[in-house]
Design a protein around this motif. Sequence first.
Motif, PDB file in Angstrom:
ATOM      1  N   UNK A 110      17.908 -45.979  41.554  1.00 37.27           N
ATOM      2  CA  UNK A 110      17.941 -46.595  42.879  1.00 37.27           C
ATOM      3  C   UNK A 110      18.276 -48.062  42.720  1.00 37.27           C
ATOM      4  N   UNK A 111      19.095 -48.578  43.620  1.00 38.81           N
ATOM      5  CA  UNK A 111      19.484 -49.982  43.521  1.00 38.81           C
ATOM      6  C   UNK A 111      19.472 -50.638  44.898  1.00 38.81           C
ATOM      7  N   UNK A 112      19.352 -51.947  44.870  1.00 38.04           N
ATOM      8  CA  UNK A 112      19.342 -52.721  46.109  1.00 38.04           C
ATOM      9  C   UNK A 112      19.882 -54.113  45.824  1.00 38.04           C
ATOM     10  N   UNK A 113      20.230 -54.807  46.904  1.00 40.07           N
ATOM     11  CA  UNK A 113      20.689 -56.188  46.783  1.00 40.07           C
ATOM     12  C   UNK A 113      22.122 -56.332  46.312  1.00 40.07           C
ATOM     13  N   UNK A 114      22.966 -55.351  46.582  1.00 42.47           N
ATOM     14  CA  UNK A 114      24.374 -55.452  46.166  1.00 42.47           C
ATOM     15  C   UNK A 114      25.026 -56.657  46.836  1.00 42.47           C
ATOM     16  N   UNK A 115      25.909 -57.330  46.128  1.00 40.69           N
ATOM     17  CA  UNK A 115      26.537 -58.524  46.691  1.00 40.69           C
ATOM     18  C   UNK A 115      27.530 -58.200  47.812  1.00 40.69           C
ATOM     19  N   UNK A 116      27.768 -59.186  48.632  1.00 40.72           N
ATOM     20  CA  UNK A 116      28.762 -59.066  49.690  1.00 40.72           C
ATOM     21  C   UNK A 116      30.109 -58.712  49.061  1.00 40.72           C
ATOM     22  N   UNK A 117      30.835 -57.850  49.712  1.00 42.51           N
ATOM     23  CA  UNK A 117      32.137 -57.451  49.205  1.00 42.51           C
ATOM     24  C   UNK A 117      32.107 -56.190  48.359  1.00 42.51           C
ATOM     25  N   UNK A 118      30.910 -55.615  48.154  1.00 47.24           N
ATOM     26  CA  UNK A 118      30.808 -54.375  47.387  1.00 47.24           C
ATOM     27  C   UNK A 118      31.417 -53.243  48.194  1.00 47.24           C
ATOM     28  N   UNK A 119      32.347 -52.511  47.564  1.00 49.93           N
ATOM     29  CA  UNK A 119      33.011 -51.383  48.225  1.00 49.93           C
ATOM     30  C   UNK A 119      32.753 -50.057  47.511  1.00 49.93           C
ATOM     31  N   UNK A 126      23.072 -48.884  33.657  1.00 48.26           N
ATOM     32  CA  UNK A 126      23.556 -50.008  34.454  1.00 48.26           C
ATOM     33  C   UNK A 126      24.279 -49.505  35.692  1.00 48.26           C
ATOM     34  N   UNK A 127      24.015 -50.160  36.817  1.00 47.42           N
ATOM     35  CA  UNK A 127      24.801 -49.942  38.028  1.00 47.42           C
ATOM     36  C   UNK A 127      25.665 -51.186  38.210  1.00 47.42           C
ATOM     37  N   UNK A 128      26.925 -50.963  38.522  1.00 46.90           N
ATOM     38  CA  UNK A 128      27.900 -52.041  38.690  1.00 46.90           C
ATOM     39  C   UNK A 128      28.396 -52.021  40.134  1.00 46.90           C
ATOM     40  N   UNK A 129      28.350 -53.160  40.810  1.00 49.68           N
ATOM     41  CA  UNK A 129      28.891 -53.296  42.157  1.00 49.68           C
ATOM     42  C   UNK A 129      30.363 -53.685  42.022  1.00 49.68           C
ATOM     43  N   UNK A 130      31.229 -52.948  42.717  1.00 53.03           N
ATOM     44  CA  UNK A 130      32.673 -53.149  42.572  1.00 53.03           C
ATOM     45  C   UNK A 130      33.330 -53.504  43.896  1.00 53.03           C
ATOM     46  N   UNK A 131      34.417 -54.298  43.872  1.00 50.18           N
ATOM     47  CA  UNK A 131      35.089 -54.710  45.093  1.00 50.18           C
ATOM     48  C   UNK A 131      36.169 -53.735  45.566  1.00 50.18           C
ATOM     49  N   UNK A 132      36.236 -52.561  44.964  1.00 49.92           N
ATOM     50  CA  UNK A 132      37.249 -51.563  45.315  1.00 49.92           C
ATOM     51  C   UNK A 132      36.563 -50.243  45.670  1.00 49.92           C
ATOM     52  N   UNK A 133      37.191 -49.454  46.546  1.00 54.10           N
ATOM     53  CA  UNK A 133      36.626 -48.151  46.904  1.00 54.10           C
ATOM     54  C   UNK A 133      36.830 -47.140  45.799  1.00 54.10           C
ATOM     55  N   UNK A 134      37.919 -47.277  45.062  1.00 52.30           N
ATOM     56  CA  UNK A 134      38.212 -46.362  43.979  1.00 52.30           C
ATOM     57  C   UNK A 134      38.812 -47.114  42.801  1.00 52.30           C
ATOM     58  N   UNK A 135      38.459 -46.671  41.592  1.00 50.07           N
ATOM     59  CA  UNK A 135      39.036 -47.275  40.391  1.00 50.07           C
ATOM     60  C   UNK A 135      40.441 -46.757  40.123  1.00 50.07           C
ATOM     61  N   UNK A 136      40.777 -45.601  40.702  1.00 46.09           N
ATOM     62  CA  UNK A 136      42.079 -45.020  40.447  1.00 46.09           C
ATOM     63  C   UNK A 136      42.185 -44.426  39.046  1.00 46.09           C
ATOM     64  N   UNK A 137      41.050 -44.008  38.487  1.00 42.80           N
ATOM     65  CA  UNK A 137      41.005 -43.420  37.147  1.00 42.80           C
ATOM     66  C   UNK A 137      40.554 -41.971  37.280  1.00 42.80           C
ATOM     67  N   UNK A 138      41.294 -41.048  36.683  1.00 42.31           N
ATOM     68  CA  UNK A 138      40.929 -39.630  36.707  1.00 42.31           C
ATOM     69  C   UNK A 138      39.737 -39.366  35.803  1.00 42.31           C
ATOM     70  N   UNK A 139      38.957 -38.355  36.154  1.00 45.92           N
ATOM     71  CA  UNK A 139      37.783 -37.983  35.361  1.00 45.92           C
ATOM     72  C   UNK A 139      38.157 -37.577  33.940  1.00 45.92           C
ATOM     73  N   UNK A 140      39.339 -37.008  33.758  1.00 46.65           N
ATOM     74  CA  UNK A 140      39.761 -36.535  32.437  1.00 46.65           C
ATOM     75  C   UNK A 140      40.324 -37.653  31.557  1.00 46.65           C
ATOM     76  N   UNK A 173      31.405 -57.166  40.500  1.00 49.61           N
ATOM     77  CA  UNK A 173      30.877 -58.312  41.239  1.00 49.61           C
ATOM     78  C   UNK A 173      29.487 -58.678  40.714  1.00 49.61           C
ATOM     79  N   UNK A 174      28.743 -57.661  40.315  1.00 47.77           N
ATOM     80  CA  UNK A 174      27.391 -57.844  39.774  1.00 47.77           C
ATOM     81  C   UNK A 174      26.995 -56.543  39.081  1.00 47.77           C
ATOM     82  N   UNK A 175      26.046 -56.648  38.167  1.00 46.87           N
ATOM     83  CA  UNK A 175      25.519 -55.490  37.457  1.00 46.87           C
ATOM     84  C   UNK A 175      24.010 -55.645  37.320  1.00 46.87           C
TER      85      UNK A 175
END
Length: 160
Positions: free
Chosen positions: A38-47, A118-132, A147-149
């Motif tokens: 569980x996480x909280x306090x993600x920075x502004x701009x987290x997508x 670790x949970x990482x807050x990211x500024x993008x909705x998708x990394x564009x990386x396939x699972x494989x 943006x933060x971890x």
Amino acid sequence: MTQNTFTLTSSAVPDGSVLAHDQVGEPAGGPSISPDLSWSGAPEGTRSFAITCYDPDAPTGSGFWHWIAWDIPASTTSLPAGLPRDADGLVQGVSDAGEPGYTGAFPPAGEEHRYVFTVHALPVETLGVDAEAPHVQARFAIHTQALASASVTATYRADD
């Protein structure tokens, strides 16, 4: 002005704890169940969010990646224990054990290792990386854009 603090907690893996039997891998006699997070306090701009679990003590020269998950929607603030390897709503890459999703701890006999979740807050909705794709592609995108971890670390020692 109040500054948000990005935090990660887990009832299964409290920071500084010893991994429970559920989070131990099959080679060490455990069921390899992913912990709740569980996480909280993600920075502004987290997508979106990404999750990693890393063993820096593995005798590989580069550690061992036990879990890499990404494209977790920004509206998500927790993952349940026992997340299925094919869970909807996120991408789970192939761990260093060669399987998708979470791989439990299995250090060499007599060694104590650290497991950094670790949970990482990211500024993008998708990394564009396939699972494989090799997980290094996802990790590169995660670590260069975060943006933060926030992390919790537990240990596990295999019996001699």
